[in-house]
Design a protein around this motif. Sequence first.
Motif, PDB file in Angstrom:
ATOM      1  N   PHE A  17       0.828  -1.201   0.000  1.00 42.63           N
ATOM      2  CA  PHE A  17       0.000   0.000   0.000  1.00 42.63           C
ATOM      3  C   PHE A  17       0.869   1.260   0.000  1.00 42.63           C
ATOM      4  CE2 PHE A  17      -2.049   3.336   2.534  1.00 42.63           C
ATOM      5  CZ  PHE A  17      -3.272   3.487   1.899  1.00 42.63           C
ATOM      6  N   ASP A  18       1.912   1.253   0.822  1.00 41.34           N
ATOM      7  CA  ASP A  18       2.793   2.426   0.928  1.00 41.34           C
ATOM      8  C   ASP A  18       3.554   2.692  -0.362  1.00 41.34           C
ATOM      9  OD1 ASP A  18       2.031   2.948   3.521  1.00 41.34           O
ATOM     10  OD2 ASP A  18       3.650   1.773   4.427  1.00 41.34           O
ATOM     11  N   LYS A  19       3.727   1.658  -1.189  1.00 37.91           N
ATOM     12  CA  LYS A  19       4.499   1.828  -2.420  1.00 37.91           C
ATOM     13  C   LYS A  19       3.662   2.330  -3.596  1.00 37.91           C
ATOM     14  CE  LYS A  19       8.174  -1.551  -1.573  1.00 37.91           C
ATOM     15  NZ  LYS A  19       8.860  -2.768  -2.084  1.00 37.91           N
ATOM     16  N   ILE A  20       2.336   2.282  -3.426  1.00 41.93           N
ATOM     17  CA  ILE A  20       1.463   2.706  -4.530  1.00 41.93           C
ATOM     18  C   ILE A  20       1.312   4.217  -4.488  1.00 41.93           C
ATOM     19  CG2 ILE A  20      -0.855   2.505  -5.516  1.00 41.93           C
ATOM     20  CD1 ILE A  20      -1.044  -0.267  -4.266  1.00 41.93           C
ATOM     21  N   SER A  21       1.676   4.881  -5.584  1.00 40.24           N
ATOM     22  CA  SER A  21       1.684   6.350  -5.594  1.00 40.24           C
ATOM     23  C   SER A  21       0.280   6.938  -5.683  1.00 40.24           C
ATOM     24  CB  SER A  21       2.534   6.860  -6.769  1.00 40.24           C
ATOM     25  OG  SER A  21       2.046   6.333  -7.997  1.00 40.24           O
ATOM     26  N   LYS A  22      -0.581   6.318  -6.475  1.00 41.36           N
ATOM     27  CA  LYS A  22      -1.945   6.825  -6.622  1.00 41.36           C
ATOM     28  C   LYS A  22      -2.902   5.854  -5.944  1.00 41.36           C
ATOM     29  CE  LYS A  22      -1.092   9.197 -11.017  1.00 41.36           C
ATOM     30  NZ  LYS A  22      -1.499   9.318 -12.444  1.00 41.36           N
ATOM     31  N   ARG A  23      -3.404   6.251  -4.787  1.00 38.76           N
ATOM     32  CA  ARG A  23      -4.269   5.372  -4.002  1.00 38.76           C
ATOM     33  C   ARG A  23      -5.711   5.873  -4.084  1.00 38.76           C
ATOM     34  NH1 ARG A  23      -0.588   6.477   1.176  1.00 38.76           N
ATOM     35  NH2 ARG A  23       1.403   5.752   0.332  1.00 38.76           N
ATOM     36  N   ASN A  24      -6.560   5.083  -4.651  1.00 41.85           N
ATOM     37  CA  ASN A  24      -7.968   5.484  -4.732  1.00 41.85           C
ATOM     38  C   ASN A  24      -8.732   5.015  -3.490  1.00 41.85           C
ATOM     39  OD1 ASN A  24      -8.373   2.771  -5.093  1.00 41.85           O
ATOM     40  ND2 ASN A  24      -8.755   2.924  -7.294  1.00 41.85           N
ATOM     41  N   LEU A  25      -9.989   5.372  -3.416  1.00 41.79           N
ATOM     42  CA  LEU A  25     -10.804   5.078  -2.240  1.00 41.79           C
ATOM     43  C   LEU A  25     -10.958   3.576  -2.033  1.00 41.79           C
ATOM     44  CD1 LEU A  25     -12.386   6.405   0.027  1.00 41.79           C
ATOM     45  CD2 LEU A  25     -14.387   6.473  -1.467  1.00 41.79           C
ATOM     46  N   PHE A  26     -11.074   2.828  -3.127  1.00 44.47           N
ATOM     47  CA  PHE A  26     -11.207   1.381  -3.030  1.00 44.47           C
ATOM     48  C   PHE A  26     -10.013   0.780  -2.295  1.00 44.47           C
ATOM     49  CE2 PHE A  26     -10.210  -2.818  -4.772  1.00 44.47           C
ATOM     50  CZ  PHE A  26     -11.403  -3.494  -4.567  1.00 44.47           C
ATOM     51  N   LEU A  27      -8.815   1.232  -2.619  1.00 40.27           N
ATOM     52  CA  LEU A  27      -7.605   0.713  -1.999  1.00 40.27           C
ATOM     53  C   LEU A  27      -7.575   1.018  -0.504  1.00 40.27           C
ATOM     54  CD1 LEU A  27      -4.882  -0.673  -2.358  1.00 40.27           C
ATOM     55  CD2 LEU A  27      -3.897   1.541  -2.958  1.00 40.27           C
ATOM     56  N   TRP A  28      -7.914   2.246  -0.129  1.00 39.30           N
ATOM     57  CA  TRP A  28      -7.970   2.600   1.290  1.00 39.30           C
ATOM     58  C   TRP A  28      -8.988   1.720   2.032  1.00 39.30           C
ATOM     59  CZ3 TRP A  28      -5.127   6.209   4.066  1.00 39.30           C
ATOM     60  CH2 TRP A  28      -4.290   7.041   3.327  1.00 39.30           C
ATOM     61  N   ASN A  29     -10.133   1.512   1.406  1.00 40.77           N
ATOM     62  CA  ASN A  29     -11.176   0.699   2.046  1.00 40.77           C
ATOM     63  C   ASN A  29     -10.717  -0.739   2.269  1.00 40.77           C
ATOM     64  OD1 ASN A  29     -12.888   2.864   2.138  1.00 40.77           O
ATOM     65  ND2 ASN A  29     -14.155   2.229   0.413  1.00 40.77           N
ATOM     66  N   VAL A  30      -9.996  -1.277   1.287  1.00 38.93           N
ATOM     67  CA  VAL A  30      -9.512  -2.654   1.403  1.00 38.93           C
ATOM     68  C   VAL A  30      -8.606  -2.809   2.618  1.00 38.93           C
ATOM     69  CG1 VAL A  30      -7.900  -4.293   0.353  1.00 38.93           C
ATOM     70  CG2 VAL A  30      -9.760  -3.332  -1.011  1.00 38.93           C
ATOM     71  N   LEU A  31      -7.671  -1.899   2.800  1.00 36.39           N
ATOM     72  CA  LEU A  31      -6.728  -2.008   3.909  1.00 36.39           C
ATOM     73  C   LEU A  31      -7.400  -1.712   5.249  1.00 36.39           C
ATOM     74  CD1 LEU A  31      -3.825  -2.693   4.551  1.00 36.39           C
ATOM     75  CD2 LEU A  31      -3.242  -0.268   4.324  1.00 36.39           C
ATOM     76  N   ILE A  32      -8.254  -0.695   5.280  1.00 31.49           N
ATOM     77  CA  ILE A  32      -8.974  -0.380   6.523  1.00 31.49           C
ATOM     78  C   ILE A  32      -9.839  -1.564   6.933  1.00 31.49           C
ATOM     79  CG2 ILE A  32     -10.782   1.072   7.523  1.00 31.49           C
ATOM     80  CD1 ILE A  32      -9.650   3.411   5.912  1.00 31.49           C
ATOM     81  N   ARG A  33     -10.472  -2.193   5.964  1.00 35.77           N
ATOM     82  CA  ARG A  33     -11.298  -3.361   6.245  1.00 35.77           C
ATOM     83  C   ARG A  33     -10.469  -4.479   6.879  1.00 35.77           C
ATOM     84  NH1 ARG A  33     -12.161  -8.252   3.831  1.00 35.77           N
ATOM     85  NH2 ARG A  33     -14.266  -9.131   3.940  1.00 35.77           N
ATOM     86  N   GLY A  34      -9.286  -4.713   6.345  1.00 35.68           N
ATOM     87  CA  GLY A  34      -8.429  -5.764   6.885  1.00 35.68           C
ATOM     88  C   GLY A  34      -8.086  -5.535   8.346  1.00 35.68           C
ATOM     89  N   TYR A  35      -7.712  -4.303   8.673  1.00 39.06           N
ATOM     90  CA  TYR A  35      -7.382  -3.988  10.070  1.00 39.06           C
ATOM     91  C   TYR A  35      -8.628  -4.023  10.958  1.00 39.06           C
ATOM     92  CZ  TYR A  35      -2.566  -2.606   8.996  1.00 39.06           C
ATOM     93  OH  TYR A  35      -1.247  -2.599   8.649  1.00 39.06           O
ATOM     94  N   ALA A  36      -9.763  -3.595  10.421  1.00 39.12           N
ATOM     95  CA  ALA A  36     -10.990  -3.592  11.219  1.00 39.12           C
ATOM     96  C   ALA A  36     -11.400  -5.000  11.615  1.00 39.12           C
ATOM     97  CB  ALA A  36     -12.118  -2.914  10.434  1.00 39.12           C
ATOM     98  N   TRP A  37     -11.188  -5.963  10.704  1.00 38.53           N
ATOM     99  CA  TRP A  37     -11.575  -7.336  10.991  1.00 38.53           C
ATOM    100  C   TRP A  37     -10.528  -8.062  11.830  1.00 38.53           C
ATOM    101  CZ3 TRP A  37     -16.106  -9.286  11.082  1.00 38.53           C
ATOM    102  CH2 TRP A  37     -17.097  -8.848  10.195  1.00 38.53           C
ATOM    103  N   ASN A  38      -9.250  -7.804  11.546  1.00 36.99           N
ATOM    104  CA  ASN A  38      -8.200  -8.643  12.131  1.00 36.99           C
ATOM    105  C   ASN A  38      -7.282  -7.935  13.115  1.00 36.99           C
ATOM    106  OD1 ASN A  38      -8.824 -10.999  10.366  1.00 36.99           O
ATOM    107  ND2 ASN A  38      -8.164  -9.622   8.752  1.00 36.99           N
TER     108      ASN A  38
END
Length: 637
Positions: A122-143
């Motif tokens: 995630f940190d290496k991706i220069s252009k981060r859209n909302l979908f990408l943020w949601n994917v990572l936030i979801r992972g931390y929210a669940w686990n």
Amino acid sequence: MSFLFIQKTQQTSRTLSTLSFLSNPFPLPPPSVFQQPQLSYHLFPTQQTPRHEVDPFPASTPSSPNYASLLQSCVAAKALRPGKQIHAQLCHLGIAQNENLATKLVHVYSVCNSLRDAHHLFDKISKRNLFLWNVLIRGYAWNGPHEAAISLYHQMFDYGLKPDNFTLPFVLKACSALSAIGEGRGIHEYVRRSGWESDVFVGAALVDMYAKCGCVVDARHVFNKIAERDAVLWNSMLAAYAQNGHPDEALSLGREMAATGVRPTEATLVTVVSSSADIACLPHGKEIHGVGWRHGFESNDKVRTALLDMYAKCGHVRVARILFERLREKRVVSWNAIITGYAMHGLAAEALDLFEKMRKEAQPDHVTFVGVLAACSRGRLLEEGRAFYNMMVRDYCINPTAQHYTCMVDLLGHCCQLDEAYDLIRNMGVKPDSGVWGALLNSCKTHGNLELAELALEKLSELEPDNSGNYVILANMYAQSGKWEGVARLRQLMNDKGIKKNIACSWIEVKNKVHAFLTGDVSHPNSNSIYAELKRLEGLMHEAGYTPDTGSVFHDVEEDEKTDMVCSHSERLAIAYGLINTLPGTQLLITKNLRICEDCHVAIKFISKITEREITVRDVNRYHHFKHGTCSCGDCW
């Protein structure tokens, strides 16, 4: 190289076995393999939800015709190892930084709980859209760590993005897990400003967050503002009431839900059945049982387990056992429910017999041993209790919790081993809680140990300073010993601290209507008939040898006045009402909010013999089954 990699993938992951690459490294797979999965963005009641956020990157692009689809399949199957192999191949080909593929890789790592790798990419991706943020936030929210989900939520604003109705349920789930009410209220304020408050998914997440933080009123305010409610939202509000000690409100809301025509789900039925069990409301439980069957849940094991727990708590252990035996799969929670059911009714032999059967079919957990030790306590099986306690630690590597210690203190107390019980408390591996000291105080009352009772009350006054029941127990002990100065001192202490004695209340359900009584109550429409029945019973009891025990009255008044006080206790009024309003031979179930007193316990034994009735009284401590002049507790509770 590509051919060798794909062949290895096929060998290591059955989830992708339908992708036959042996003849062609890039064939066109069946459409069903690569269709977009339904992402589980909703928080309740499971991780599978019919909600779909649009993926900004389609499964196929001109630059990478198949890798995106392969990664999407890894997401759907939560296949980490094939995902890592594809990642390695992309690195070898020099296209791992492709925005499309990198996003897919983050998604794979996130759903597979490999969040360190996900965040690194995630940190290496220069252009981060909302979908990408949601994917990572979801992972931390669940686990977890859940703090990371909240931190990413705040970073989104700095990045220039605004959370949407997919982001918000995830971050609210993280707040729920942390009971972070401050963060939750801040997010709720953003929800109001951004107009998402009426969104059913965001609303359900807010209800859950407030419920987990104990703010039921706030949860209901959110619920009331949502006009179109689905079953998930109703379930969230039902759980909010049930989990915060409001079973009556949960049942009322369940009826409201049924009136709207919303079809109940498994979670609905489990919650309302459990609420019926909490207040021993058998008619409501039976009604919900019928509703579940009419909606096709007759073979649902989770609903059946909730029902068997309800029947056990309502005094119908035989029905609970029938439901247990009909389960297709007996899970640990099902074993625990029936073992605990037998234990709470003092049926120690049945509980321990089931435990031995369970050991052959399932792995007991810490809840199992709470039920087993409670059964030993109810049956006064001292040596068996010690053996099971040692088995728990030695054979199953379960560290004793405060609940286990409470059961052991209760067992030792019932067996008159008060010094050993006190030594156990002093050497506990965890801090003693109110349950542990309460068990010791009750045992001291049973055996008249004033010195140790005073010590227990001192500890309890620190742990639960507003619980008047503890003071009343010691005051009763002083009264029984004739130490009226001790009674006066405790009464003054309660006055100084503003502690009011809980009002005793008992209730009985007759013909689908609950009738509640207070001590000395004359407000019931049938009061004249009730007291006439008590007077009739009193005469028959005296003829059978009953003599009132007024030791539980900690008022220094005349003996006849004390007799009038104990003879009009709330449970006796409820029993009298049940006797004159049910057919002969009908079993009576009485529920009381406080501990049953010694005189009422003796009196009900006489009543059960005189009337040839089976009378069950569920007090704050346990179930008492009175039959033929005896009680299942063995006169020790």
